[in-house]
Design a protein around this motif. Structure first.
Motif, PDB file in Angstrom:
ATOM      1  N   GLU A  34       0.800  -1.229   0.000  1.00 51.15           N
ATOM      2  CA  GLU A  34       0.000   0.000   0.000  1.00 51.15           C
ATOM      3  C   GLU A  34       0.830   1.275   0.000  1.00 51.15           C
ATOM      4  N   SER A  35       1.832   1.345   0.874  1.00 51.28           N
ATOM      5  CA  SER A  35       2.509   2.617   1.112  1.00 51.28           C
ATOM      6  C   SER A  35       4.014   2.436   1.214  1.00 51.28           C
ATOM      7  N   THR A  36       4.723   3.547   1.098  1.00 49.02           N
ATOM      8  CA  THR A  36       6.185   3.541   1.076  1.00 49.02           C
ATOM      9  C   THR A  36       6.778   3.807   2.450  1.00 49.02           C
ATOM     10  N   ALA A  37       7.666   2.924   2.881  1.00 50.36           N
ATOM     11  CA  ALA A  37       8.490   3.153   4.062  1.00 50.36           C
ATOM     12  C   ALA A  37       9.874   3.536   3.547  1.00 50.36           C
ATOM     13  N   ILE A  38      10.393   4.661   4.004  1.00 56.88           N
ATOM     14  CA  ILE A  38      11.674   5.156   3.500  1.00 56.88           C
ATOM     15  C   ILE A  38      12.754   4.090   3.665  1.00 56.88           C
ATOM     16  N   GLY A  39      13.447   3.783   2.547  1.00 53.74           N
ATOM     17  CA  GLY A  39      14.532   2.820   2.583  1.00 53.74           C
ATOM     18  C   GLY A  39      14.111   1.390   2.354  1.00 53.74           C
ATOM     19  N   VAL A  40      12.810   1.117   2.287  1.00 53.70           N
ATOM     20  CA  VAL A  40      12.306  -0.229   2.026  1.00 53.70           C
ATOM     21  C   VAL A  40      11.986  -0.316   0.531  1.00 53.70           C
ATOM     22  N   PRO A  41      12.523  -1.294  -0.179  1.00 50.94           N
ATOM     23  CA  PRO A  41      12.435  -1.316  -1.646  1.00 50.94           C
ATOM     24  C   PRO A  41      11.054  -1.573  -2.235  1.00 50.94           C
ATOM     25  N   VAL A  42      10.128  -2.110  -1.445  1.00 45.40           N
ATOM     26  CA  VAL A  42       8.783  -2.360  -1.958  1.00 45.40           C
ATOM     27  C   VAL A  42       7.765  -1.749  -0.994  1.00 45.40           C
ATOM     28  N   ARG A  43       6.553  -1.576  -1.476  1.00 43.30           N
ATOM     29  CA  ARG A  43       5.510  -1.036  -0.612  1.00 43.30           C
ATOM     30  C   ARG A  43       5.088  -2.061   0.438  1.00 43.30           C
ATOM     31  N   VAL A  44       4.664  -1.541   1.572  1.00 43.96           N
ATOM     32  CA  VAL A  44       4.215  -2.372   2.689  1.00 43.96           C
ATOM     33  C   VAL A  44       2.841  -1.872   3.119  1.00 43.96           C
ATOM     34  N   PRO A  45       2.143  -2.585   4.011  1.00 41.81           N
ATOM     35  CA  PRO A  45       0.852  -2.079   4.492  1.00 41.81           C
ATOM     36  C   PRO A  45       0.980  -0.659   5.057  1.00 41.81           C
TER      37      PRO A  45
END
Length: 244
Positions: free
Chosen positions: A63-74
């Motif tokens: 769903e959404s972007t966490a800074i530094g995480v390569p793919v979207r997460v909940p």
């Protein structure tokens, strides 16, 4: 809904965007840029990188972007991870009157919700800005009423920013006044955090905004599911005002 302080704050989430002055819009734009810079800087923290990796491993709906995480997460995961980044080094902004770290709670929540619901597109940016202005306004009003009691251990950042961020998220999600009020009541109940981490000199203080955002996202989910929060969380017999 009767004209209680809580109901008035909940209705404030539906404020006509046209009534928001340009000075307020400019202020939240500046706060967003500052918060994003703090999030990027937070990636230097071993703890924050580990938190992002943990959410990545758990997976879930993209769903959404966490800074530094390569793919979207909940959305909830992204918001919590970004809040930890934003406040970790305590370089994030501080409201001069309310003395709260509102940005490190408000922006992680609103960006995650906007991205998850498709409200992060250019044609809806005005609504995102309006939600941010309302979030800051409520956070400062509620937090400012708690700050005078910081000497006895109350943390204004958590309850103030939580109910403010909930109001902004509720606006983006098009929740009605009753559901918005419930979400704010749920958040107020969940963030009874104190200043003890400062006394103990532990990094729980740095994680304050991540804990607050976790309560915000859970409260919004509960309210959307129909769970009813405390109606008089501010002015009731056991509300913030009475406890202060």
């Amino acid at each position: 809904m009767t004209a209680t302080p809580e109901a008035i704050l909940a209705r404030h989430a539906a404020l006509d965007a046209a009534l928001i002055p340009f000075s307020a819009r400019d202020a939240v734009h500046a706060a967003l840029l500052d918060t994003m810079a703090c999030m990027v800087a937070g990636r230097r923290s071993v703890e924050c990188r580990a938190l992002g990796a943990a959410f990545l491993q758990r997976g879930g709906v993209a769903e959404s972007t966490a800074i530094g995480v390569p793919v979207r997460v909940p959305a909830s995961s992204a918001a919590i991870a970004n809040a930890a980044l934003a406040h970790w080094y305590e370089w994030d902004d501080l409201h001069d009157v309310a003395i709260i770290h509102a940005s490190a709670v408000i922006w992680p929540v609103l960006l995650a919700v906007a991205e998850a619901t498709g409200a992060d597109v250019p044609e809806r940016v005005g609504e995102l800005v309006a939600a941010a202005v309302i979030s800051y306004d409520i956070a400062a009003r509620v937090g400012g009423s708690i700050t005078p009691h910081a000497d006895i251990g109350w943390y204004a950042t958590a309850p103030g920013s939580a109910v403010g961020a909930v109001a902004g998220a509720a606006r983006l999600l098009a929740l009605d006044a009753a559901a918005t009020a419930s979400a704010m009541g749920l958040a107020a109940t969940a963030v009874g955090l104190t200043r003890q981490p400062l006394i103990d000199r532990v990094t729980g203080k740095n994680a304050l905004c991540a804990q607050t955002v976790a309560a915000v996202m859970t409260s919004v989910d509960l309210a959307r599911a129909g769970v009813r929060g405390a109606r008089n969380w501010l002015a009731g017999r056991h509300g913030f005002n009475a406890l202060m």
